[in-house]
Design an enzyme around this catalytic site. Sequence first.
Site, PDB file in Angstrom:
ATOM      1  N   ASP A  51      -2.205   4.924   1.771  1.00  0.00           N
ATOM      2  CA  ASP A  51      -0.994   5.274   1.018  1.00  0.00           C
ATOM      3  C   ASP A  51       0.085   5.779   1.969  1.00  0.00           C
ATOM      4  OD1 ASP A  51      -2.161   7.691   1.567  1.00  0.00           O
ATOM      5  OD2 ASP A  51      -2.133   8.443  -0.500  1.00  0.00           O
ATOM      6  N   GLU A 189      -9.403  14.237   8.609  1.00  0.00           N
ATOM      7  CA  GLU A 189      -8.046  14.229   9.177  1.00  0.00           C
ATOM      8  C   GLU A 189      -7.640  15.613   9.650  1.00  0.00           C
ATOM      9  OE1 GLU A 189      -5.165  12.087   6.873  1.00  0.00           O
ATOM     10  OE2 GLU A 189      -3.495  12.747   8.136  1.00  0.00           O
TER      11      GLU A 189
HETATM   12  O1  KIV Z   1      -2.968   6.689   4.319  1.00  0.00           O
HETATM   13  C1  KIV Z   1      -3.453   6.630   5.460  1.00  0.00           C
HETATM   14  O2  KIV Z   1      -2.953   5.927   6.349  1.00  0.00           O
HETATM   15  C2  KIV Z   1      -4.623   7.436   5.741  1.00  0.00           C
HETATM   16  C3  KIV Z   1      -5.079   7.518   7.164  1.00  0.00           C
HETATM   17  C4  KIV Z   1      -4.171   8.363   7.944  1.00  0.00           C
HETATM   18  C5  KIV Z   1      -6.485   7.944   7.265  1.00  0.00           C
HETATM   19  O3  KIV Z   1      -5.182   8.001   4.860  1.00  0.00           O
END
Ligand code: KIV
Length: 274
Positions: A51, A189
């Site tokens: 997202d 994260e």
């Molecule tokens: O939305 C995204 O790109 C993510 C990654 C940073 C893991 O959730």
Amino acid sequence: MSVHVQSVRMTTSRIREKAMQGEHLTMLTAYDYTLARLVDEAGIDMLLVGDSASNVVCGNQYTIPITLDEMIFLSRGVVRAAGHSLVVVDMPFGSYQISEEDAVRNAVKVMKESGCDALKLEGGEDILPVIQHLIRSGIPVCGHLGLTPQSVNQFGGYGLRAKEEAEAEKLLHDAELLAKAGCFCLVLEKIPASLARRVTEITLPLGCPTIGIGAGNGTTGQVLVLHDMLGMNTGFKPKFLRHFAHLAGDIKQAVTCYANAVNDGSFPNENESY
Ligand code: KIV
């Protein structure tokens, strides 16, 4: 430079097998057919339709505004490009928080309309019933703990998470619950590397490898936002990010050369004309 390209299609069982054999896992974001195809052909294990498309593709400040239909639209192109990589799609904010029934309906919609292989949801114990329901329904789920950008308004920013003992303990507890529920992998994260290593020691034996971003090198695998690691977004350079290319400069230079060639009349030349 040698590129290790595997022709077998990745599945969630292969992801687990690779991790159990001590191999690292690779994941990158993808939001469109053309770039997804290049990433797939380079042999990346998993393509994440994150997202983060809300930021990267739509130019929003947060991930919160992107809708389920926008995620499905982007995912279709990525799925068409994926010959080897497993395609994981983010459930956007609001699509799984309202009720378990609503979450399952939305998850089924994404699976049916995008053709993706798995879904990613942010959160731990709070959303455990939803995750359990999805897994029981046959939908592979990737968890996401630590800095969960859909909660940015609660966190008050994108800083490092779980530096304090209480939040670290909660994260360990959540990670174990997600692994026991059957998540096939878990994104961690922006948390301390030592904590990510401890999480991995708990979840990997339960069949749930970890994928880190800003979580050090003790995780089973790594994920980055493609446009960030390609150096397309020069304004964003957190400590955890490495630029593996510098495409912003290359693209601007190419565009300037094109504009100059049009302006001075040298493009198209005779060989480029019918
Ligand atoms: O939305 C995204 O790109 C993510 C990654 C940073 C893991 O959730």
